[in-house]
Design a protein around this motif. Structure first.
Motif, PDB file in Angstrom:
ATOM      1  N   ASN A 211       2.912  -3.477   4.673  1.00 49.80           N
ATOM      2  CA  ASN A 211       1.887  -3.630   3.449  1.00 49.80           C
ATOM      3  C   ASN A 211       1.998  -2.435   2.819  1.00 49.80           C
ATOM      4  OD1 ASN A 211      -0.226  -4.240   1.643  1.00 49.80           O
ATOM      5  ND2 ASN A 211      -1.682  -3.615   3.215  1.00 49.80           N
ATOM      6  N   TYR A 212       2.020  -1.183   3.136  1.00 47.33           N
ATOM      7  CA  TYR A 212       1.945   0.141   2.631  1.00 47.33           C
ATOM      8  C   TYR A 212       3.064   0.577   1.799  1.00 47.33           C
ATOM      9  CZ  TYR A 212       1.642   5.275   2.117  1.00 47.33           C
ATOM     10  OH  TYR A 212       1.787   6.408   1.573  1.00 47.33           O
ATOM     11  N   ILE A 213       4.438   0.282   2.395  1.00 53.36           N
ATOM     12  CA  ILE A 213       5.343   0.428   1.525  1.00 53.36           C
ATOM     13  C   ILE A 213       5.481  -0.382   0.257  1.00 53.36           C
ATOM     14  CG2 ILE A 213       8.102   0.669   1.510  1.00 53.36           C
ATOM     15  CD1 ILE A 213       7.741   1.476   4.549  1.00 53.36           C
ATOM     16  N   ARG A 214       5.339  -1.567   0.635  1.00 53.40           N
ATOM     17  CA  ARG A 214       5.255  -2.479  -0.559  1.00 53.40           C
ATOM     18  C   ARG A 214       4.364  -2.299  -1.499  1.00 53.40           C
ATOM     19  NH1 ARG A 214       5.109  -7.037   2.243  1.00 53.40           N
ATOM     20  NH2 ARG A 214       2.648  -7.364   1.661  1.00 53.40           N
ATOM     21  N   GLY A 215       3.185  -1.988  -1.185  1.00 48.41           N
ATOM     22  CA  GLY A 215       2.074  -1.538  -2.168  1.00 48.41           C
ATOM     23  C   GLY A 215       2.391  -0.359  -2.815  1.00 48.41           C
ATOM     24  N   LYS A 216       2.947   0.773  -2.095  1.00 48.56           N
ATOM     25  CA  LYS A 216       3.174   2.214  -2.775  1.00 48.56           C
ATOM     26  C   LYS A 216       4.195   2.089  -3.721  1.00 48.56           C
ATOM     27  CE  LYS A 216       1.532   5.327  -1.600  1.00 48.56           C
ATOM     28  NZ  LYS A 216       0.339   5.857  -2.219  1.00 48.56           N
ATOM     29  N   ILE A 217       5.482   1.246  -3.407  1.00 50.22           N
ATOM     30  CA  ILE A 217       6.381   0.982  -4.373  1.00 50.22           C
ATOM     31  C   ILE A 217       5.864   0.406  -5.739  1.00 50.22           C
ATOM     32  CG2 ILE A 217       8.636   0.243  -5.008  1.00 50.22           C
ATOM     33  CD1 ILE A 217       9.028   2.357  -3.100  1.00 50.22           C
ATOM     34  N   LEU A 218       5.056  -0.782  -5.612  1.00 47.21           N
ATOM     35  CA  LEU A 218       4.625  -1.355  -6.586  1.00 47.21           C
ATOM     36  C   LEU A 218       3.523  -0.339  -7.469  1.00 47.21           C
ATOM     37  CD1 LEU A 218       3.703  -4.827  -5.245  1.00 47.21           C
ATOM     38  CD2 LEU A 218       5.203  -4.418  -7.019  1.00 47.21           C
ATOM     39  N   GLU A 219       2.603   0.488  -6.675  1.00 50.47           N
ATOM     40  CA  GLU A 219       1.756   1.184  -7.242  1.00 50.47           C
ATOM     41  C   GLU A 219       2.352   2.365  -8.302  1.00 50.47           C
ATOM     42  OE1 GLU A 219      -1.472   4.494  -6.180  1.00 50.47           O
ATOM     43  OE2 GLU A 219      -0.360   3.926  -4.793  1.00 50.47           O
ATOM     44  N   ILE A 220       3.639   2.753  -7.749  1.00 47.87           N
ATOM     45  CA  ILE A 220       4.454   3.667  -8.505  1.00 47.87           C
ATOM     46  C   ILE A 220       5.028   3.004  -9.865  1.00 47.87           C
ATOM     47  CG2 ILE A 220       6.751   5.104  -8.386  1.00 47.87           C
ATOM     48  CD1 ILE A 220       6.575   5.611  -5.673  1.00 47.87           C
ATOM     49  N   PHE A 221       5.327   1.851  -9.815  1.00 47.45           N
ATOM     50  CA  PHE A 221       5.803   1.199 -11.056  1.00 47.45           C
ATOM     51  C   PHE A 221       4.742   0.662 -11.887  1.00 47.45           C
ATOM     52  CE2 PHE A 221       9.911   0.430  -8.593  1.00 47.45           C
ATOM     53  CZ  PHE A 221      10.852   0.938  -9.531  1.00 47.45           C
ATOM     54  N   ILE A 222       3.372   0.468 -11.410  1.00 45.50           N
ATOM     55  CA  ILE A 222       2.677  -0.011 -12.207  1.00 45.50           C
ATOM     56  C   ILE A 222       1.950   1.263 -12.885  1.00 45.50           C
ATOM     57  CG2 ILE A 222       0.267  -0.936 -12.305  1.00 45.50           C
ATOM     58  CD1 ILE A 222       1.109  -2.932 -10.217  1.00 45.50           C
ATOM     59  N   VAL A 223       1.737   2.268 -12.175  1.00 39.66           N
ATOM     60  CA  VAL A 223       0.959   3.466 -12.712  1.00 39.66           C
ATOM     61  C   VAL A 223       1.849   4.314 -13.761  1.00 39.66           C
ATOM     62  CG1 VAL A 223      -0.086   5.583 -12.253  1.00 39.66           C
ATOM     63  CG2 VAL A 223      -0.492   3.853 -10.639  1.00 39.66           C
ATOM     64  N   GLY A 224       3.218   4.169 -13.241  1.00 37.72           N
ATOM     65  CA  GLY A 224       3.986   4.981 -14.091  1.00 37.72           C
ATOM     66  C   GLY A 224       4.307   4.313 -15.299  1.00 37.72           C
ATOM     67  N   ALA A 225       4.566   2.842 -15.374  1.00 33.61           N
ATOM     68  CA  ALA A 225       4.594   1.802 -16.508  1.00 33.61           C
ATOM     69  C   ALA A 225       3.640   1.928 -17.510  1.00 33.61           C
ATOM     70  CB  ALA A 225       5.036   0.609 -16.262  1.00 33.61           C
ATOM     71  N   GLY A 286      -7.676   9.658 -17.784  1.00 28.99           N
ATOM     72  CA  GLY A 286      -8.651   9.478 -16.777  1.00 28.99           C
ATOM     73  C   GLY A 286      -8.979   8.048 -16.443  1.00 28.99           C
ATOM     74  N   ILE A 287      -8.903   7.119 -17.180  1.00 36.70           N
ATOM     75  CA  ILE A 287      -9.155   5.888 -17.166  1.00 36.70           C
ATOM     76  C   ILE A 287      -8.220   5.251 -16.103  1.00 36.70           C
ATOM     77  CG2 ILE A 287      -9.268   3.431 -18.070  1.00 36.70           C
ATOM     78  CD1 ILE A 287     -10.524   4.638 -20.495  1.00 36.70           C
ATOM     79  N   ILE A 288      -6.919   5.713 -16.590  1.00 35.55           N
ATOM     80  CA  ILE A 288      -5.849   5.211 -15.544  1.00 35.55           C
ATOM     81  C   ILE A 288      -5.878   5.771 -14.312  1.00 35.55           C
ATOM     82  CG2 ILE A 288      -3.080   5.325 -15.365  1.00 35.55           C
ATOM     83  CD1 ILE A 288      -2.777   5.610 -18.149  1.00 35.55           C
ATOM     84  N   GLN A 289      -6.154   6.934 -14.025  1.00 37.18           N
ATOM     85  CA  GLN A 289      -6.465   7.491 -12.614  1.00 37.18           C
ATOM     86  C   GLN A 289      -7.614   6.531 -11.834  1.00 37.18           C
ATOM     87  OE1 GLN A 289      -4.570   9.042 -11.157  1.00 37.18           O
ATOM     88  NE2 GLN A 289      -3.147   9.906 -12.674  1.00 37.18           N
ATOM     89  N   ALA A 290      -8.688   6.440 -12.521  1.00 37.31           N
ATOM     90  CA  ALA A 290      -9.711   5.982 -12.224  1.00 37.31           C
ATOM     91  C   ALA A 290      -9.394   4.318 -11.756  1.00 37.31           C
ATOM     92  CB  ALA A 290     -10.998   5.868 -13.080  1.00 37.31           C
ATOM     93  N   LEU A 291      -8.938   3.603 -12.844  1.00 39.87           N
ATOM     94  CA  LEU A 291      -8.149   2.152 -12.053  1.00 39.87           C
ATOM     95  C   LEU A 291      -7.308   2.123 -11.061  1.00 39.87           C
ATOM     96  CD1 LEU A 291      -7.881   0.728 -15.916  1.00 39.87           C
ATOM     97  CD2 LEU A 291      -9.932   0.290 -14.204  1.00 39.87           C
ATOM     98  N   ASP A 292      -6.690   3.004 -10.955  1.00 37.81           N
ATOM     99  CA  ASP A 292      -5.621   3.305  -9.745  1.00 37.81           C
ATOM    100  C   ASP A 292      -6.434   3.418  -8.641  1.00 37.81           C
ATOM    101  OD1 ASP A 292      -3.166   3.541  -8.332  1.00 37.81           O
ATOM    102  OD2 ASP A 292      -3.308   5.741  -8.444  1.00 37.81           O
ATOM    103  N   GLY A 293      -7.345   4.283  -8.521  1.00 34.13           N
ATOM    104  CA  GLY A 293      -7.941   4.697  -7.171  1.00 34.13           C
ATOM    105  C   GLY A 293      -8.988   3.648  -7.026  1.00 34.13           C
ATOM    106  N   ASN A 294      -9.699   3.030  -7.742  1.00 30.90           N
ATOM    107  CA  ASN A 294     -10.630   2.220  -7.449  1.00 30.90           C
ATOM    108  C   ASN A 294     -10.485   0.624  -7.505  1.00 30.90           C
ATOM    109  OD1 ASN A 294     -13.112   4.249  -7.443  1.00 30.90           O
ATOM    110  ND2 ASN A 294     -12.317   4.931  -9.282  1.00 30.90           N
ATOM    111  N   LEU A 295      -9.366   0.351  -8.145  1.00 36.18           N
ATOM    112  CA  LEU A 295      -9.039  -1.126  -8.422  1.00 36.18           C
ATOM    113  C   LEU A 295      -7.592  -1.535  -7.824  1.00 36.18           C
ATOM    114  CD1 LEU A 295      -9.721  -3.927  -9.490  1.00 36.18           C
ATOM    115  CD2 LEU A 295      -8.859  -3.089 -11.629  1.00 36.18           C
ATOM    116  N   PRO A 309     -11.299   9.107   2.648  1.00 37.29           N
ATOM    117  CA  PRO A 309     -10.576  10.180   1.988  1.00 37.29           C
ATOM    118  C   PRO A 309     -10.193  11.467   2.411  1.00 37.29           C
ATOM    119  CG  PRO A 309     -11.977   9.087   0.329  1.00 37.29           C
ATOM    120  CD  PRO A 309     -12.430   8.539   1.813  1.00 37.29           C
ATOM    121  N   VAL A 310     -11.245  11.919   3.582  1.00 35.95           N
ATOM    122  CA  VAL A 310     -10.978  13.075   4.208  1.00 35.95           C
ATOM    123  C   VAL A 310     -10.004  13.115   5.146  1.00 35.95           C
ATOM    124  CG1 VAL A 310     -12.163  14.789   5.440  1.00 35.95           C
ATOM    125  CG2 VAL A 310     -13.540  14.047   3.831  1.00 35.95           C
TER     126      VAL A 310
END
Length: 357
Positions: A211-225, A286-295, A309-310
């Protein structure tokens, strides 16, 4: 005190399965720590095998054999990755070269801004403080330039290693996917017969890692795009280069987002200065970073990031210091492994209690 330690040890390590689990984890950590350079292609192949396991399973459920499904998925992935890299790398290289070309002008512009501060804030900033700051920045730039030169010389050796990776990794990924059952059975034979506790931790971690690897790759592409699209719409210089940096920054939870904000802010500031365009761009970023972390992160990772998070930041610092890049990449799964081990250990020592991190 000594009696308390004896009692604690007898309570926690009297079960042979607990001792076996900790020895197995210790051997695994030590092997990766001492042999990380040799095992790096294997770790890369394992990460890609986890990523591609999901589509292989889906094709087998449609009636295809495991071998045919593996060939189709690996071939499709290599083709897509090749086309993507052929589009991204030349543009990123061109924009990076332009950034290096414009860097002296940006440095001079930054010095001009700094030299104006004593006049704008005479009671708060002095000329001596600005001169000390400029001198410190110049020294750091010299060190950075020297490090970049050494890195460019070392990249010749790394190019040979990269060519080896391009051959070995796809082969290992293919056989890991194709012969998964046989490889798993061979590994299980090395374990002791009493392995219920190991199996409990493994089944929990196996799903989380996938779940983590698949999600991390998708997160990289979505946030980068999304970042690239926003930067391009605003007309920011080097949009694809900065978008790639923002996408890759999600590899380091929390810390990566904070670090990559600096180049984005500096490029925008030197391009527009303290204007409304600069403020709007930073607001959008800032909105991109907030949506990434919270959604996006809760949707993609679900239970894989069920950590405070700690603990995630501590895991990034600790495992990154031990294992380098792969320690950073797998910081959350490794922290989850520690959590799952402690929970299983505590439940075995106290069957009616449940300890969680």
């Amino acid at each position: 005190m000594l009696d308390w330690l004896k009692k604690w040890y007898a309570n926690k390590f009297s079960d042979p399965q607990v001792v076996t689990l900790f020895l197995l984890l210790l051997i695994g950590f030590m092997a990766i720590y001492w042999l990380s350079g040799i095992l790096a292609p294997v770790l890369v192949a394992i990460a890609f095998a986890y990523l591609l396991e999901w589509p292989v399973v889906r094709l087998t459920r449609l009636g295809l054999s495991r071998s045919v499904s593996t060939i189709a998925v690996v071939a499709g992935f290599l083709g897509l990755a090749t086309l993507t890299l052929m589009w991204i790398i030349p543009i990123v290289w061109y924009q990076g070269r332009n950034l290096l070309r414009d860097l002296p002008q940006m440095i001079e512009q930054g010095r001009s801004y700094l030299l104006e501060l004593p006049q704008s804030f005479p009671g708060m900033v002095s000329v001596e403080q600005i001169n000390i700051l400029i001198h410190s920045v110049d020294e750091r730039l010299m060190v950075f330039g020297r490090d970049m030169l050494q890195l460019s010389l070392a990249s010749i050796v790394d190019l040979v290693a990269l060519l080896i990776y391009l051959v070995l990794v796809p082969m290992m990924v293919f056989f890991m996917l194709k012969d998964k059952a046989q490889l798993t059975a061979s590994f299980v034979q090395l374990l002791p017969s009493e392995r219920k506790l190991i199996g409990q931790v493994w089944h929990e971690m196996n799903a989380q890692i996938m779940n983590y690897i698949r999600g991390k790759i998708l997160e990289i592409f979505i946030v980068g795009a999304v970042s690239y699209a926003v930067f391009a719409i605003f007309g920011l210089n080097y949009p694809l280069l900065l978008g790639v940096l923002v996408g890759l920054s999600v590899l380091i939870p929390y810390i990566g987002a904070a670090v990559v904000t600096l180049p984005v802010a500096l490029v925008a500031f030197f391009q527009w200065g303290p204007t409304a365009e600069f403020g709007y761009l930073m607001l959008a970023y800032g909105i991109i970073q907030a949506l990434d972390g919270n959604l996006l992160v809760p949707i993609l990772f679900s239970e894989a990031v069920d950590l405070n998070p700690v603990f995630i930041i501590i895991a990034v610092l600790f495992f990154g210091g031990l294992f380098g890049f792969w320690g950073i990449f797998f910081a959350i799964p490794l922290a989850s492994l520690v959590k799952a081990t402690i929970n299983a250990w505590s439940e075995r020592a106290h069957p009616h209690s449940n300890t969680a991190i």
